[in-house]
Design a protein around this motif. Sequence first.
Motif, PDB file in Angstrom:
ATOM      1  N   THR A   1    -115.803  66.209   7.050  1.00 23.29           N
ATOM      2  CA  THR A   1    -115.858  66.004   8.511  1.00 23.29           C
ATOM      3  C   THR A   1    -115.965  64.520   8.843  1.00 23.29           C
ATOM      4  N   LEU A   2    -116.893  63.818   8.188  1.00 24.99           N
ATOM      5  CA  LEU A   2    -117.060  62.386   8.468  1.00 24.99           C
ATOM      6  C   LEU A   2    -115.813  61.593   8.096  1.00 24.99           C
ATOM      7  N   VAL A   3    -115.163  61.983   7.015  1.00 25.09           N
ATOM      8  CA  VAL A   3    -113.936  61.305   6.587  1.00 25.09           C
ATOM      9  C   VAL A   3    -112.871  61.445   7.675  1.00 25.09           C
ATOM     10  N   GLU A   4    -112.700  62.668   8.180  1.00 20.00           N
ATOM     11  CA  GLU A   4    -111.636  62.936   9.155  1.00 20.00           C
ATOM     12  C   GLU A   4    -111.944  62.360  10.529  1.00 20.00           C
ATOM     13  N   GLU A   5    -113.222  62.153  10.819  1.00 19.02           N
ATOM     14  CA  GLU A   5    -113.585  61.581  12.112  1.00 19.02           C
ATOM     15  C   GLU A   5    -113.563  60.055  12.081  1.00 19.02           C
ATOM     16  N   SER A   6    -113.297  59.474  10.903  1.00 23.51           N
ATOM     17  CA  SER A   6    -113.363  58.017  10.765  1.00 23.51           C
ATOM     18  C   SER A   6    -112.003  57.360  10.546  1.00 23.51           C
ATOM     19  N   ALA A   7    -111.026  58.104  10.010  1.00 22.11           N
ATOM     20  CA  ALA A   7    -109.711  57.514   9.735  1.00 22.11           C
ATOM     21  C   ALA A   7    -108.671  58.625   9.625  1.00 22.11           C
ATOM     22  N   VAL A   8    -107.418  58.302   9.971  1.00 26.52           N
ATOM     23  CA  VAL A   8    -106.326  59.275   9.831  1.00 26.52           C
ATOM     24  C   VAL A   8    -105.973  59.366   8.345  1.00 26.52           C
ATOM     25  N   GLN A   9    -105.916  60.602   7.865  1.00 28.38           N
ATOM     26  CA  GLN A   9    -105.769  60.842   6.413  1.00 28.38           C
ATOM     27  C   GLN A   9    -104.301  61.002   6.002  1.00 28.38           C
ATOM     28  N   GLY A  10    -103.539  59.914   6.078  1.00 21.89           N
ATOM     29  CA  GLY A  10    -102.168  59.919   5.564  1.00 21.89           C
ATOM     30  C   GLY A  10    -101.155  60.524   6.513  1.00 21.89           C
ATOM     31  N   ALA A  11     -99.876  60.464   6.121  1.00 23.17           N
ATOM     32  CA  ALA A  11     -98.763  60.881   6.992  1.00 23.17           C
ATOM     33  C   ALA A  11     -98.604  62.394   7.065  1.00 23.17           C
ATOM     34  N   GLU A  12     -99.168  63.119   6.084  1.00 25.14           N
ATOM     35  CA  GLU A  12     -99.015  64.582   6.072  1.00 25.14           C
ATOM     36  C   GLU A  12     -99.635  65.208   7.326  1.00 25.14           C
ATOM     37  N   ARG A  13    -100.808  64.687   7.720  1.00 23.01           N
ATOM     38  CA  ARG A  13    -101.495  65.237   8.901  1.00 23.01           C
ATOM     39  C   ARG A  13    -100.676  65.030  10.176  1.00 23.01           C
ATOM     40  N   THR A  14     -99.928  63.922  10.217  1.00 25.76           N
ATOM     41  CA  THR A  14     -99.136  63.603  11.415  1.00 25.76           C
ATOM     42  C   THR A  14     -97.666  63.985  11.214  1.00 25.76           C
ATOM     43  N   LEU A  15     -97.448  65.013  10.423  1.00 20.96           N
ATOM     44  CA  LEU A  15     -96.142  65.632  10.197  1.00 20.96           C
ATOM     45  C   LEU A  15     -95.084  64.631   9.721  1.00 20.96           C
ATOM     46  N   GLY A  16     -95.501  63.738   8.835  1.00 19.13           N
ATOM     47  CA  GLY A  16     -94.571  62.808   8.215  1.00 19.13           C
ATOM     48  C   GLY A  16     -94.422  61.486   8.930  1.00 19.13           C
ATOM     49  N   PHE A  17     -94.979  61.369  10.128  1.00 18.86           N
ATOM     50  CA  PHE A  17     -94.870  60.103  10.852  1.00 18.86           C
ATOM     51  C   PHE A  17     -95.900  59.100  10.332  1.00 18.86           C
ATOM     52  N   ASN A  18     -95.480  57.863  10.271  1.00 19.95           N
ATOM     53  CA  ASN A  18     -96.311  56.790   9.713  1.00 19.95           C
ATOM     54  C   ASN A  18     -97.182  56.195  10.827  1.00 19.95           C
ATOM     55  N   ILE A  19     -98.400  56.755  10.979  1.00 20.67           N
ATOM     56  CA  ILE A  19     -99.321  56.326  12.048  1.00 20.67           C
ATOM     57  C   ILE A  19    -100.610  55.759  11.449  1.00 20.67           C
ATOM     58  N   ALA A  20    -101.038  56.346  10.339  1.00 25.10           N
ATOM     59  CA  ALA A  20    -102.355  56.030   9.760  1.00 25.10           C
ATOM     60  C   ALA A  20    -102.612  54.530   9.563  1.00 25.10           C
ATOM     61  N   PRO A  21    -101.691  53.755   8.933  1.00 21.27           N
ATOM     62  CA  PRO A  21    -102.017  52.353   8.662  1.00 21.27           C
ATOM     63  C   PRO A  21    -102.290  51.538   9.923  1.00 21.27           C
ATOM     64  N   PHE A  22    -101.721  51.982  11.055  1.00 19.78           N
ATOM     65  CA  PHE A  22    -101.845  51.202  12.296  1.00 19.78           C
ATOM     66  C   PHE A  22    -103.143  51.542  13.027  1.00 19.78           C
ATOM     67  N   ILE A  23    -103.405  52.832  13.220  1.00 18.14           N
ATOM     68  CA  ILE A  23    -104.637  53.196  13.931  1.00 18.14           C
ATOM     69  C   ILE A  23    -105.869  52.952  13.056  1.00 18.14           C
ATOM     70  N   ASN A  24    -105.692  53.036  11.733  1.00 21.72           N
ATOM     71  CA  ASN A  24    -106.843  52.833  10.838  1.00 21.72           C
ATOM     72  C   ASN A  24    -107.321  51.383  10.799  1.00 21.72           C
ATOM     73  N   GLN A  25    -106.535  50.474  11.396  1.00 21.77           N
ATOM     74  CA  GLN A  25    -107.033  49.102  11.561  1.00 21.77           C
ATOM     75  C   GLN A  25    -108.268  49.096  12.463  1.00 21.77           C
ATOM     76  N   PHE A  26    -108.420  50.148  13.266  1.00 20.50           N
ATOM     77  CA  PHE A  26    -109.536  50.238  14.207  1.00 20.50           C
ATOM     78  C   PHE A  26    -110.655  51.158  13.698  1.00 20.50           C
ATOM     79  N   GLN A  27    -110.553  51.580  12.447  1.00 25.28           N
ATOM     80  CA  GLN A  27    -111.646  52.388  11.912  1.00 25.28           C
ATOM     81  C   GLN A  27    -112.866  51.486  11.711  1.00 25.28           C
ATOM     82  N   VAL A  28    -114.031  52.062  11.882  1.00 19.81           N
ATOM     83  CA  VAL A  28    -115.267  51.296  11.680  1.00 19.81           C
ATOM     84  C   VAL A  28    -116.036  51.950  10.533  1.00 19.81           C
ATOM     85  N   PRO A  29    -116.760  51.150   9.752  1.00 16.60           N
ATOM     86  CA  PRO A  29    -117.404  51.721   8.566  1.00 16.60           C
ATOM     87  C   PRO A  29    -118.636  52.564   8.885  1.00 16.60           C
TER      88      PRO A  29
END
Length: 787
Positions: free
Chosen positions: A649-677
């Motif tokens: 739960t904490l993992v998924e609430e903190s960062a997008v987990q790869g392109a599979e979750r977003t149906l193959g679209f490359n979103i994770a590297p961009f929004i994850n710049q805003f993840q906080v530790p």
Amino acid sequence: MKESNRLLRETFQYTLFRWAEELDALSRTQDLLGCYEQAMELFPDDEVICNSMGEHLFRMGFRDEAAGYFRKAVKLNPDFSDAKENFYRVANWLVERWHFIMLNDTKRNTIYNAAIQKAVCLGSKSVLDIGAGTGILSMFAKKAGAHSVYACELSKTMFELACDVVAANKMEAGIQLLHMKSLDIEIPKHIPERVSLVVTETVDAGLFGEGIVESLIHAWEHLLLQPKTKGENGNCEKYGKVIPASAVIFGMAVECAEIRRHHRVGIKDVAGICLPTNVKFQSPAYSSVDAEETVEPYTTEKMSRVPGGYLALTECFEIMTVDFNNLQELKSLATKKPDKIGIPVIKEGVLDAIVVWFELQLDDEHSLSTSPSEETCWEQAVYPVHDLADYWIKPGDQVMMEVSCQDCYLRIQSISVFSSDHEMDVGTSFTKSKDLLSLGNEAELCSALANLQTSTPDSAEQICVLESTEIALLNNVPYHEGFKTAMRKVLSSLTPEKLGQAMDTQCQNNEINCGSGQNDSEPFYVLDVSEGFSVLPIIAGALGQVKPYSSVEKDQHRITLDLISEANHFPKETLEFWLKHVEDESAVLQRPKSDKLWSIIILDVIEPSGLIQQEIMEKAAISRCLLQSGGKIFPQYVLMFGLLVESQTLVEESAVQGAERTLGFNIAPFINQFQVPIRVFLDLSSLPCIPLSQPVELLRLDLMTPYLNTSNREVKVRICKSGQVTAIPFWYHMYLDDEIMLDTSSEASHWKQAAVVLDHPFRVEMGDELVLHVQHHKSNVSITVKQ
């Protein structure tokens, strides 16, 4: 040469910052910004100047721009703690955490994609995405074969992020991004012609709170083709439609102690201090028809994870339906008179809230539910119940309410109970006589009514609006009792015999006696600089010859504290408001008088979010210089505890987990710049996680004895269960003295907990020993694992 350059740069920084302070004090904003722009030209790679520029912009309200400077400062120096902490704080504002949760929700993404694909295949080839966020719905439409796709996004940060995402997925030629509100889009100025499909997910937990009704009325009138009428055939490209097509809103009455303690003051006295009946405490979620400003009339909770759970007191019931493809229905929502609803009670219990969720019908085939019983990324809207004479309900009773959509918010008002016993409304009409229904027989009831008619009217009722954490604090009995005992011990140690007598009398009759026999010597000075509403100064004032000072800022809170003082027979002027005596509010920590010192200073060490307050150790250092001999800072020291856990739960609430979750679209590297530790506002008691170690002490913050601080240390942790370490939740034990401790993770605590979420989870086996490196800087805690 290097040394002289360093000295030159430091001298320049010092001069710049002092000059910026002067300009800021004189409100010369343009000059201040011009000053920094010139400095950035001279030293474009100076992370300290960059960070300082961001701080000024943030204070002025330019959060997007501030974030850019904080990010640049961190890139220039990844170890620059001030810039990292500033960026983490601003990132939470700019990219709200629900973006990560929703993008990780594969079910939600799949259903939206299927509905959009179906609409485009049926002929809706021109698409407008309202409130585009990362642009994922626009990309679904483009991939499905839409000829023209337009996407509007108001947030500058999200707009820029969407531009990067669309470009990375090689769709920039096919998707036109607009940095604006949909209400400001004009044809042909911004888009060439009306579109055949609007897609949007501008819905919040209460469905209407993000303005979907207003934006769709505007879209139907100015941006969409006319809708297809019933029975009409023809190409979908000639007609307009909206995804989602409609929604059904549901509700349920519940008992929930956690909601109750955050929204209703459930005690009549706090550590011996009586709360007067003419003061009415309300949470911001209290939905008043007469409210002058538009306030969100609900709060939100993930009901499946609410601490202590909840009990359904009614069946789930339908509140209203709305057709997003019907302009007249959308227009009538805001003007429609409230609907009256009566719901039968099926279980006995305490009526604490109406919980609301909805089913979003994307089309006639695809739907999404935000029900608490569903595995969903959504929270539910919670309408706390106030103003009932009796909150206890049972089968045979009916819960009555009025439902409307005023100010584009779903409003549930006038909640009352029709009781099967009394055949009368025991709700809002009897709020003046709180204990009426607890009376036993008819004679007592008549007597009470007679008294009501003949007794002198109450003095005017004072409304005091408190944040939900402030209400939970007022309900926190161990907190106030702990402070009372600790303050009494300190004051007794300063003058044992005199205070002892004063307090013996005090305990017997609960009357504050600061009068005869005690005015021949100076009082003890007590300063409470804890943030928000606090009754601790009044508790201190009840302990004898004490001059308490409160640092509350709001007039409403000051009036309330005065009324509480009056109800407890404080002599006038006993309680003082410290900010009236302080010329510079940024320098709150000063002597009570030029020749006097404080006996007790109460500091706020932990934020309600679970983080350490900023600059608390600096405040403690100043406070120690302002204490009389034998005086104390509360708390005297704080121990921080943590443990290793596995929590998907904490993992998924903190960062997008790869392109599979977003149906193959490359979103994770961009929004994850805003993840906080660090994740804040957690309820550890109900967080889905598996503990992999016992709790260990991580830090000691000693406000009274600084040499005992351990703000940078290594801690050994033994693994007691094999698993994947994903996070380290932490909480605090606050010691008012060596015997009185407040636990921020306890059931009564008004504080939440926080957790460090690891960038790279790793496997551990039972019996392993790890070393944690723990650092505290300002309010930022960093924990790294040495395997």
